[in-house]
Design an enzyme around this catalytic site. Structure first.
Site, PDB file in Angstrom:
ATOM      1  N   GLU A 256       0.887  -1.171   0.000  1.00 31.06           N
ATOM      2  CA  GLU A 256       0.000   0.000   0.000  1.00 31.06           C
ATOM      3  C   GLU A 256       0.916   1.209   0.000  1.00 31.06           C
ATOM      4  O   GLU A 256       1.552   1.502   1.011  1.00 31.06           O
ATOM      5  CB  GLU A 256      -0.868   0.008   1.268  1.00 31.06           C
ATOM      6  CG  GLU A 256      -1.818  -1.169   1.387  1.00 31.06           C
ATOM      7  CD  GLU A 256      -2.900  -1.153   0.332  1.00 31.06           C
ATOM      8  OE1 GLU A 256      -3.158  -0.077  -0.235  1.00 31.06           O
ATOM      9  OE2 GLU A 256      -3.468  -2.216   0.062  1.00 31.06           O
ATOM     10  N   CYS A 295      -2.917   8.856   3.181  1.00 27.39           N
ATOM     11  CA  CYS A 295      -2.682   8.281   1.848  1.00 27.39           C
ATOM     12  C   CYS A 295      -3.838   8.559   0.916  1.00 27.39           C
ATOM     13  O   CYS A 295      -3.674   8.593  -0.297  1.00 27.39           O
ATOM     14  CB  CYS A 295      -2.446   6.786   1.965  1.00 27.39           C
ATOM     15  SG  CYS A 295      -3.773   5.915   2.804  1.00 27.39           S
TER      16      CYS A 295
HETATM   17  P1  NAP Z   1       8.235   5.019   4.613  1.00 23.70           P
HETATM   18  O1  NAP Z   1       9.360   5.915   4.931  1.00 23.70           O
HETATM   19  O2  NAP Z   1       8.238   4.325   3.293  1.00 23.70           O
HETATM   20  O3  NAP Z   1       8.184   3.955   5.811  1.00 23.70           O
HETATM   21  C1  NAP Z   1       7.148   3.015   5.902  1.00 23.70           C
HETATM   22  C2  NAP Z   1       7.567   1.892   6.824  1.00 23.70           C
HETATM   23  O4  NAP Z   1       8.630   1.158   6.217  1.00 23.70           O
HETATM   24  C3  NAP Z   1       8.100   2.369   8.173  1.00 23.70           C
HETATM   25  O5  NAP Z   1       7.673   1.479   9.168  1.00 23.70           O
HETATM   26  C4  NAP Z   1       9.601   2.294   7.983  1.00 23.70           C
HETATM   27  O6  NAP Z   1      10.298   2.130   9.186  1.00 23.70           O
HETATM   28  C5  NAP Z   1       9.702   1.027   7.134  1.00 23.70           C
HETATM   29  N1  NAP Z   1      10.940   0.903   6.394  1.00 23.70           N
HETATM   30  C6  NAP Z   1      11.695   1.875   5.843  1.00 23.70           C
HETATM   31  N2  NAP Z   1      12.736   1.327   5.182  1.00 23.70           N
HETATM   32  C7  NAP Z   1      12.625  -0.018   5.337  1.00 23.70           C
HETATM   33  C8  NAP Z   1      13.395  -1.137   4.902  1.00 23.70           C
HETATM   34  N3  NAP Z   1      14.504  -0.967   4.179  1.00 23.70           N
HETATM   35  N4  NAP Z   1      13.006  -2.384   5.257  1.00 23.70           N
HETATM   36  C9  NAP Z   1      11.894  -2.574   5.998  1.00 23.70           C
HETATM   37  N5  NAP Z   1      11.114  -1.552   6.435  1.00 23.70           N
HETATM   38  C10 NAP Z   1      11.472  -0.291   6.102  1.00 23.70           C
HETATM   39  O7  NAP Z   1       6.827   5.758   4.699  1.00 23.70           O
HETATM   40  P2  NAP Z   1       6.312   6.753   5.850  1.00 23.70           P
HETATM   41  O8  NAP Z   1       7.052   8.030   5.690  1.00 23.70           O
HETATM   42  O9  NAP Z   1       6.284   6.062   7.162  1.00 23.70           O
HETATM   43  O10 NAP Z   1       4.796   6.934   5.428  1.00 23.70           O
HETATM   44  C11 NAP Z   1       4.336   7.909   4.527  1.00 23.70           C
HETATM   45  C12 NAP Z   1       4.006   7.280   3.197  1.00 23.70           C
HETATM   46  O11 NAP Z   1       3.098   6.193   3.384  1.00 23.70           O
HETATM   47  C13 NAP Z   1       3.310   8.225   2.259  1.00 23.70           C
HETATM   48  O12 NAP Z   1       3.919   8.138   1.006  1.00 23.70           O
HETATM   49  C14 NAP Z   1       1.866   7.706   2.200  1.00 23.70           C
HETATM   50  O13 NAP Z   1       1.195   7.969   0.999  1.00 23.70           O
HETATM   51  C15 NAP Z   1       2.047   6.254   2.412  1.00 23.70           C
HETATM   52  N6  NAP Z   1       0.838   5.641   2.978  1.00 23.70           N
HETATM   53  C16 NAP Z   1       0.096   4.804   2.188  1.00 23.70           C
HETATM   54  C17 NAP Z   1      -1.054   4.222   2.700  1.00 23.70           C
HETATM   55  C18 NAP Z   1      -1.885   3.278   1.872  1.00 23.70           C
HETATM   56  O14 NAP Z   1      -2.762   2.630   2.430  1.00 23.70           O
HETATM   57  N7  NAP Z   1      -1.677   3.175   0.582  1.00 23.70           N
HETATM   58  C19 NAP Z   1      -1.457   4.492   4.007  1.00 23.70           C
HETATM   59  C20 NAP Z   1      -0.677   5.356   4.779  1.00 23.70           C
HETATM   60  C21 NAP Z   1       0.468   5.922   4.246  1.00 23.70           C
HETATM   61  P3  NAP Z   1      10.961   3.382   9.939  1.00 23.70           P
HETATM   62  O15 NAP Z   1       9.857   4.295  10.278  1.00 23.70           O
HETATM   63  O16 NAP Z   1      11.601   2.744  11.108  1.00 23.70           O
HETATM   64  O17 NAP Z   1      11.926   3.973   8.948  1.00 23.70           O
END
Ligand code: NAP
Length: 515
Positions: A256, A295
């Site tokens: 997602e 999102c």
């Molecule tokens: P993110 O930086 O991509 O991080 C998402 C998750 O992935 C966090 O728990 C992060 O952990 C983890 N992560 C990062 N690098 C990783 C790796 N190499 N291996 C495993 N896990 C890893 O996103 P965010 O900034 O938290 O969230 C914002 C984004 O989420 C926006 O782009 C938004 O559109 C999207 N979003 C989408 C939905 C949907 O349902 N489609 C819903 C909500 C949000 P850490 O925090 O520890 O780095």
């Protein structure tokens, strides 16, 4: 300062090594620290596989539904405390925090209700029997069976409660043990909920584990019947999807990701109508709820070109009603972005958009001396086809008006430039126009929301994700799908085509009333 520990292999464990510090985005005060260093991730998986999985699979769907109902109730008992954490660590207004927390308990309760219709056998029947032989004696029947694996859930920072529990609800109901990893910057809320869940003793041991901090080498240890459900940015999603172990072993990965959702005003909607009223209300809500860190938030607003000046003026007036400031103060309707990194990202994103747009309100400039605040920002595209508008998700209270001709086909052409989105909302009272638009955008979206005078009074906002309807989207939105009632269990189950004597299939693997 609070230390956030992890619940793994039956005990709470504090990470070693250099911790990450979590802070209050309103004041900048440090709140907590987190590290998962030192966790034995193989032991986490073994615990889920050896202890949690068998215990869950020994229960019927109805019994698992009972667990979800009890979890919903026990978390709800802590609602006020959890709202306080959402405000402190997430910068949530009370309304924003309730949206996350009540969404979480509401989804658990909804899946508890869904469980009551799933019967007391360890599989689900999919469709009707199919005659395969000369007569029906040799037939086929599709069934869903629980995969004896582990579900790893990686969540985004913006919905620490709902994001964790909507995934957990589906996996646990399917009978699969979960390993939950929240986004680190807002992990205090998820951690507190994890503490409540573990202390309640509701779930069988091993069914729920919680990792505060990084997942380390966990994903490189997954096996074929395990799965990963990820929510976050497209960039991280692509990275996870490409992990060689997951590719080589065909581990299911549901992504997602981010999305450039659009709201589309059709030319027939007059300014006095209920439809126009909800268009203004919902676009402003989507832009400002959770400071636009949603999102499903609207990023692109398609408006017939002759209506652009009036609609811009009306939206600016609507946004001006959103008081921005300390989310702990009930007078404020929008709080800060979640941290200084997001603030820097959003300000840079606004500047990139402003290079091809006129700024109608807001902008990249700071609006407070402290805290991660940015003003609700509405832009009007000078060139609605400019690539940046359709490629950059500015994850804050920011949206761009795109003028279009008024033809449904032209609206479709712009909306699909997002490359696949979670949701598009269309506002029209013209059935023919709506049908043409919906038919064009449908395959590019997980959800299409239709606003009209006929349903305006009862409609729920398009940004709201519901447990009974699927959530996800193709292409850029990640290609994943979650929720949708019973459909949400499919990630955790295996569809098996059984072929054999119809009497046996009906009696043992058919619907109860077919037997
Ligand atoms: P993110 O930086 O991509 O991080 C998402 C998750 O992935 C966090 O728990 C992060 O952990 C983890 N992560 C990062 N690098 C990783 C790796 N190499 N291996 C495993 N896990 C890893 O996103 P965010 O900034 O938290 O969230 C914002 C984004 O989420 C926006 O782009 C938004 O559109 C999207 N979003 C989408 C939905 C949907 O349902 N489609 C819903 C909500 C949000 P850490 O925090 O520890 O780095």
């Amino acid at each position: 300062m609070q230390t956030l520990d992890s619940y793994v292999a039956g005990k709470w464990q504090t990470g070693t090594g250099q911790p990450t510090v979590l802070s209050n985005p309103t004041t900048g005060a440090a709140l907590a620290e987190v590290s998962s260093e030192g966790i034995d991730f193989q032991a986490v998986l073994d615990h889920a596989r050896g202890v949690g999985g068998p215990a869950l699979r020994a229960l019927t769907f109805v019994e698992r539904g009972g667990l979800l109902k009890d979890l919903s109730a026990v978390i709800h008992e802590h609602r006020e405390e959890l709202i306080g954490i959402g405000t402190a660590n997430g910068g949530n207004t009370r309304g924003d925090a309730k949206f996350d927390i009540d969404g979480a308990t509401g989804t658990l309760a909804a899946y508890a209700r869904i469980a009551n219709g799933l019967g007391d056998r360890p599989f689900l029947v999919d469709g009707d029997p199919i005659q395969l032989g000369r007569t029906a004696r040799f037939s086929g029947q599709h069934v869903w069976m629980t995969r004896p694996g582990v579900a790893v859930h990686i969540n985004a920072f913006n919905f620490p409660a709902w994001g964790m529990l909507e995934k957990a609800a589906c996996a646990l109901l399917a009978g699969v043990p979960v390993i939950e990893k929240p986004g680190t910057s807002t992990a205090m809320l998820a951690w507190r909920i994890a503490r409540i869940i573990v202390a309640s003793g509701i779930l069988p041991e091993g069914a729920f584990q919680f990792i505060a901090g990084s997942v380390g080498d966990l994903l490189t240890r997954l096996e074929p019947l395990d799965c990963v459900a990820f929510t976050g940015s497209a960039r991280t999603g692509a990275l996870i999807r490409g992990i060689p172990n997951l590719v080589e072993r065909n581990v299911r990965v549901n992504i997602e990701a981010d999305s450039l959702n659009s709201a589309v005003l059709a030319p027939d909607v007059d300014a006095e109508s209920d439809t126009y009223g909800i268009f203004l209300k919902y676009v402003a809500l989507d832009m400002t709820q959770k400071a636009g860190q949603k999102c499903t938030a609207v990023r692109r607003i398609l408006v017939p070109q002759d209506r652009v000046p009036a609609v811009t003026e009306d939206l600016v007036a609507e946004l001006a009603r959103t008081a921005v400031g300390d989310p702990a103060d009930a007078a404020h309707r929008m709080g800060p972005l979640v941290n200084t990194a997001q603030l820097a990202d959003v300000r840079a994103g606004i500047e990139r958009l402003a290079a091809v747009c006129d700024v109608a309100c807001g902008g990249a400039d700071p609006i407070a001396e402290t805290g991660c605040f940015v003003a609700p920002t509405l832009l009007v595209a000078r060139d609605p086809e400019a690539a940046v508008i359709h490629s950059d998700e500015v994850f804050g209270p920011v949206a761009t008006i795109l003028p279009y001709s008024g033809a449904a086909g032209d609206a479709v052409a712009l909306a699909v430039r997002g490359g696949g989105s979670l949701v598009t909302s269309v506002y029209s009272n013209d059935a023919a126009w709506t049908t043409e638009f919906v038919s064009g955008v449908g395959p590019w979206h997980g959800r299409v929301w239709i606003g009209s005078d006929k349903s305006a009074e009862q409609s729920l906002p398009p940004g709201m994700v519901l447990p009974t309807m699927v959530h996800g989207g193709p292409g850029r939105a990640g290609g994943g799908e979650e929720l949708g009632g019973e459909r949400g269990l499919e990630l955790y189950m295996q569809r098996v085509a059984l072929q054999g004597f119809k009497g046996l299939l009906d009696a043992r693997f058919g619907r109860p009333n077919d037997a």
